[in-house]
Design a protein around this motif. Structure first.
Motif, PDB file in Angstrom:
ATOM      1  N   TYR A  58       3.595 -11.284  -0.982  1.00 20.31           N
ATOM      2  CA  TYR A  58       2.871 -10.619  -1.901  1.00 20.31           C
ATOM      3  C   TYR A  58       2.327 -10.386  -3.406  1.00 20.31           C
ATOM      4  O   TYR A  58       2.742  -9.718  -3.812  1.00 20.31           O
ATOM      5  CB  TYR A  58       2.820  -8.804  -1.041  1.00 20.31           C
ATOM      6  N   ALA A  59       1.186 -10.881  -3.594  1.00 18.77           N
ATOM      7  CA  ALA A  59       1.184 -11.449  -5.022  1.00 18.77           C
ATOM      8  C   ALA A  59       1.127 -10.258  -6.064  1.00 18.77           C
ATOM      9  O   ALA A  59       1.841  -9.699  -6.908  1.00 18.77           O
ATOM     10  CB  ALA A  59       0.293 -12.363  -4.967  1.00 18.77           C
ATOM     11  N   GLU A  60       0.644  -9.115  -5.489  1.00 17.26           N
ATOM     12  CA  GLU A  60       0.492  -7.853  -6.820  1.00 17.26           C
ATOM     13  C   GLU A  60       1.153  -6.712  -6.660  1.00 17.26           C
ATOM     14  O   GLU A  60       1.092  -6.183  -7.870  1.00 17.26           O
ATOM     15  CB  GLU A  60      -0.971  -7.601  -5.940  1.00 17.26           C
ATOM     16  N   ALA A  61       2.480  -7.232  -5.660  1.00 19.71           N
ATOM     17  CA  ALA A  61       3.585  -6.228  -6.167  1.00 19.71           C
ATOM     18  C   ALA A  61       4.562  -6.527  -6.847  1.00 19.71           C
ATOM     19  O   ALA A  61       4.823  -5.716  -7.729  1.00 19.71           O
ATOM     20  CB  ALA A  61       4.428  -6.433  -4.658  1.00 19.71           C
ATOM     21  N   SER A 114      15.607  -0.374  -1.151  1.00 19.31           N
ATOM     22  CA  SER A 114      15.299  -1.712  -0.796  1.00 19.31           C
ATOM     23  C   SER A 114      15.819  -2.393   0.268  1.00 19.31           C
ATOM     24  O   SER A 114      16.314  -3.281   1.096  1.00 19.31           O
ATOM     25  CB  SER A 114      14.213  -2.284  -1.443  1.00 19.31           C
ATOM     26  N   LYS A 115      17.654  -2.756  -0.802  1.00 16.80           N
ATOM     27  CA  LYS A 115      18.224  -3.727   0.501  1.00 16.80           C
ATOM     28  C   LYS A 115      18.621  -2.797   1.902  1.00 16.80           C
ATOM     29  O   LYS A 115      18.108  -3.148   3.243  1.00 16.80           O
ATOM     30  CB  LYS A 115      19.480  -3.541  -0.135  1.00 16.80           C
ATOM     31  N   HIS A 150       0.932  -1.081   0.634  1.00 21.36           N
ATOM     32  CA  HIS A 150       0.045   0.302   0.152  1.00 21.36           C
ATOM     33  C   HIS A 150       0.762   1.249  -0.198  1.00 21.36           C
ATOM     34  O   HIS A 150       0.599   2.063  -0.473  1.00 21.36           O
ATOM     35  CB  HIS A 150      -0.861  -0.278   1.273  1.00 21.36           C
ATOM     36  N   LEU A 151       1.551   1.287   0.469  1.00 19.39           N
ATOM     37  CA  LEU A 151       3.083   2.408   0.979  1.00 19.39           C
ATOM     38  C   LEU A 151       3.911   2.485  -0.880  1.00 19.39           C
ATOM     39  O   LEU A 151       4.091   3.719  -1.206  1.00 19.39           O
ATOM     40  CB  LEU A 151       3.984   2.234   1.658  1.00 19.39           C
ATOM     41  N   GLY A 152       4.173   1.034  -1.390  1.00 19.00           N
ATOM     42  CA  GLY A 152       4.085   1.495  -2.593  1.00 19.00           C
ATOM     43  C   GLY A 152       3.365   2.519  -3.370  1.00 19.00           C
ATOM     44  O   GLY A 152       3.657   2.847  -4.614  1.00 19.00           O
ATOM     45  N   VAL A 153       1.604   1.994  -3.465  1.00 15.31           N
ATOM     46  CA  VAL A 153       1.048   2.411  -4.529  1.00 15.31           C
ATOM     47  C   VAL A 153       0.456   3.481  -4.293  1.00 15.31           C
ATOM     48  O   VAL A 153       0.639   4.515  -4.774  1.00 15.31           O
ATOM     49  CB  VAL A 153      -0.507   1.597  -4.673  1.00 15.31           C
ATOM     50  N   ILE A 181       9.438  -4.090  -4.291  1.00 13.58           N
ATOM     51  CA  ILE A 181      10.109  -4.793  -4.123  1.00 13.58           C
ATOM     52  C   ILE A 181      10.499  -5.931  -3.171  1.00 13.58           C
ATOM     53  O   ILE A 181      10.180  -6.622  -3.071  1.00 13.58           O
ATOM     54  CB  ILE A 181      11.649  -4.358  -4.681  1.00 13.58           C
ATOM     55  N   LEU A 182       9.709  -5.061  -2.471  1.00 14.59           N
ATOM     56  CA  LEU A 182      10.278  -6.183  -0.281  1.00 14.59           C
ATOM     57  C   LEU A 182       8.642  -6.280  -0.115  1.00 14.59           C
ATOM     58  O   LEU A 182       8.548  -7.256   0.500  1.00 14.59           O
ATOM     59  CB  LEU A 182      10.461  -4.268   0.630  1.00 14.59           C
TER      60      LEU A 182
END
Length: 163
Positions: free
Chosen positions: A122-125, A148-149, A92-95, A115-116
């Motif tokens: 999380y399939a939709e990611a 992301s690392k 949700h943060l990514g979106v 990525i995380l």
């Protein structure tokens, strides 16, 4: 996400039960009362560090579901949850960072959180990350991978501290 889904299912059940034997559905005053109770229950769990409750609370504020929409609260609770490794909150943060809703548009941050989320299962990611990556330069993609690392290291440290 599982907690939010369970809570929403419980809410629907309560509304259905409360309207049994009545000629009309749950009254307009009953629905806010149930939503308020759901919110309070989530807050109680969220403040104790429950990542699922934090994610659910963030989504409630993001959507204005049972609470007034509050972009700052949405981001705050989703970040708390995401930093504990909650894949739904990371998604949700990514979106949010992709579409600039609640936060400034930031493709690098969006891609990093997705990525995380994808690494957490999380399939939709994956498809969301691919869509964002198509809008990014190779330099931005490299920056997102580095971010992301760094975030993953922070998450792993947070998990160690919590034990």
């Amino acid at each position: 996400m599982k907690t939010l889904t369970t809570s929403l299912a419980a809410l629907c059940f309560l509304l259905l039960v409360s309207s049994c034997g009545k000629e009309t559905a749950a009254s307009e005053t009953e629905i806010p009362a149930v939503l308020s109770a759901l919110h309070l229950g989530m807050v109680e769990k969220a403040v104790t560090g429950d990542a699922d409750a934090q994610s659910g609370l963030g989504q409630m504020y993001y959507l204005g579901f049972g609470v007034p929409k509050d972009n700052n609260e949405a981001e705050r609770w989703l970040l708390k949850s995401a930093h504990q490794g909650n894949a739904a909150a990371q998604f949700h943060l990514g979106v949010m960072y992709d579409n600039g809703r609640c936060v400034l548009k930031d493709y690098v941050a969006a891609c990093a959180w997705l990525i995380l989320s994808g690494l957490s299962g999380y399939a939709e990611a994956h498809s969301a990350r691919d869509q964002i990556s198509a809008k990014m330069t190779p330099e931005q993609i490299a920056e997102a991978q580095e971010l992301s690392k760094e975030l993953l290291k922070q998450i792993e440290e947070n998990k160690k501290k919590a034990k």
